[in-house]
Design a protein around this motif. Structure first.
Motif, PDB file in Angstrom:
ATOM      1  N   THR A   1       9.091 -30.020   7.626  1.00  0.00           N
ATOM      2  CA  THR A   1       8.296 -29.093   8.427  1.00  0.00           C
ATOM      3  C   THR A   1       8.619 -27.673   7.963  1.00  0.00           C
ATOM      4  N   PRO A   2       7.754 -26.694   8.236  1.00  0.00           N
ATOM      5  CA  PRO A   2       8.089 -25.307   7.908  1.00  0.00           C
ATOM      6  C   PRO A   2       9.399 -24.855   8.565  1.00  0.00           C
ATOM      7  N   ALA A   3       9.648 -25.299   9.789  1.00  0.00           N
ATOM      8  CA  ALA A   3      10.895 -24.925  10.481  1.00  0.00           C
ATOM      9  C   ALA A   3      12.118 -25.473   9.745  1.00  0.00           C
ATOM     10  N   THR A   4      11.994 -26.677   9.202  1.00  0.00           N
ATOM     11  CA  THR A   4      13.110 -27.261   8.449  1.00  0.00           C
ATOM     12  C   THR A   4      13.349 -26.470   7.166  1.00  0.00           C
ATOM     13  N   TRP A   5      12.273 -26.110   6.464  1.00  0.00           N
ATOM     14  CA  TRP A   5      12.436 -25.290   5.259  1.00  0.00           C
ATOM     15  C   TRP A   5      13.122 -23.970   5.606  1.00  0.00           C
ATOM     16  N   ALA A   6      12.738 -23.357   6.720  1.00  0.00           N
ATOM     17  CA  ALA A   6      13.361 -22.090   7.129  1.00  0.00           C
ATOM     18  C   ALA A   6      14.860 -22.274   7.356  1.00  0.00           C
ATOM     19  N   LYS A   7      15.244 -23.372   7.984  1.00  0.00           N
ATOM     20  CA  LYS A   7      16.673 -23.656   8.204  1.00  0.00           C
ATOM     21  C   LYS A   7      17.403 -23.864   6.877  1.00  0.00           C
ATOM     22  N   LEU A   8      16.765 -24.572   5.942  1.00  0.00           N
ATOM     23  CA  LEU A   8      17.394 -24.827   4.647  1.00  0.00           C
ATOM     24  C   LEU A   8      17.499 -23.554   3.803  1.00  0.00           C
ATOM     25  N   ILE A   9      16.536 -22.658   3.939  1.00  0.00           N
ATOM     26  CA  ILE A   9      16.622 -21.382   3.226  1.00  0.00           C
ATOM     27  C   ILE A   9      17.783 -20.554   3.767  1.00  0.00           C
ATOM     28  N   LYS A  10      17.911 -20.561   5.087  1.00  0.00           N
ATOM     29  CA  LYS A  10      18.986 -19.796   5.720  1.00  0.00           C
ATOM     30  C   LYS A  10      20.355 -20.391   5.410  1.00  0.00           C
ATOM     31  N   ASN A  11      20.450 -21.707   5.406  1.00  0.00           N
ATOM     32  CA  ASN A  11      21.704 -22.417   5.130  1.00  0.00           C
ATOM     33  C   ASN A  11      21.433 -23.560   4.151  1.00  0.00           C
ATOM     34  N   PRO A  12      21.370 -23.278   2.844  1.00  0.00           N
ATOM     35  CA  PRO A  12      21.090 -24.332   1.862  1.00  0.00           C
ATOM     36  C   PRO A  12      22.077 -25.503   1.996  1.00  0.00           C
ATOM     37  N   GLU A  13      21.530 -26.700   1.879  1.00  0.00           N
ATOM     38  CA  GLU A  13      22.330 -27.910   2.083  1.00  0.00           C
ATOM     39  C   GLU A  13      21.853 -29.005   1.149  1.00  0.00           C
ATOM     40  N   ASP A  14      22.773 -29.726   0.550  1.00  0.00           N
ATOM     41  CA  ASP A  14      22.450 -30.867  -0.295  1.00  0.00           C
ATOM     42  C   ASP A  14      22.174 -32.062   0.610  1.00  0.00           C
ATOM     43  N   ARG A  15      20.909 -32.401   0.798  1.00  0.00           N
ATOM     44  CA  ARG A  15      20.520 -33.467   1.716  1.00  0.00           C
ATOM     45  C   ARG A  15      20.756 -34.862   1.150  1.00  0.00           C
TER      46      ARG A  15
END
Length: 109
Positions: free
Chosen positions: A11-25
């Motif tokens: 979701t766009p909200a998930t991308w925003a969270k990942l941009i703020k705190n990059p994480e290896d999923r």
């Protein structure tokens, strides 16, 4: 064990969270499939219709479905699609079995 290809988008909200705190999923994805006795063979991000792809191995369809349901229920994805992959040998066996089926197209007798 059967192989499964999943395609998903965040979701766009998930991308925003990942941009703020990059994480290896990959770490999380590996834990999800291992919880049902499976194995992750790959995780890729991509351009196009889907944000990412996973190649999984699971004991059976129920185990893979449980993984898909759990991930989808988390709310971080806008789509999650799973394709069961067949080996060449399984496909050859299916072709041989198909030869014993007499198909009749609609409207023909």
């Amino acid at each position: 064990m059967p192989l499964y290809l999943t395609r998903f988008s965040y979701t766009p909200a998930t991308w925003a969270k990942l941009i703020k705190n990059p994480e290896d999923r990959r770490v999380a994805a590996k834990q999800y499939i291992e919880a049902v006795g499976g194995k992750m063979h790959g995780f890729w991000y991509a351009f196009g219709d889907h944000d990412a792809y996973n190649l999984w191995e699971a004991p059976d369809n129920v185990s893979m479905a449980a993984t898909a349901i759990a991930i989808s229920a988390g709310g971080a994805l806008s789509s999650f699609q799973t394709t069961v992959l067949l080996t060449v040998e399984e496909t050859l066996a299916a072709m041989q079995k198909a030869s014993s089926i007499t198909y009749r197209p609609p409207g023909e007798k």
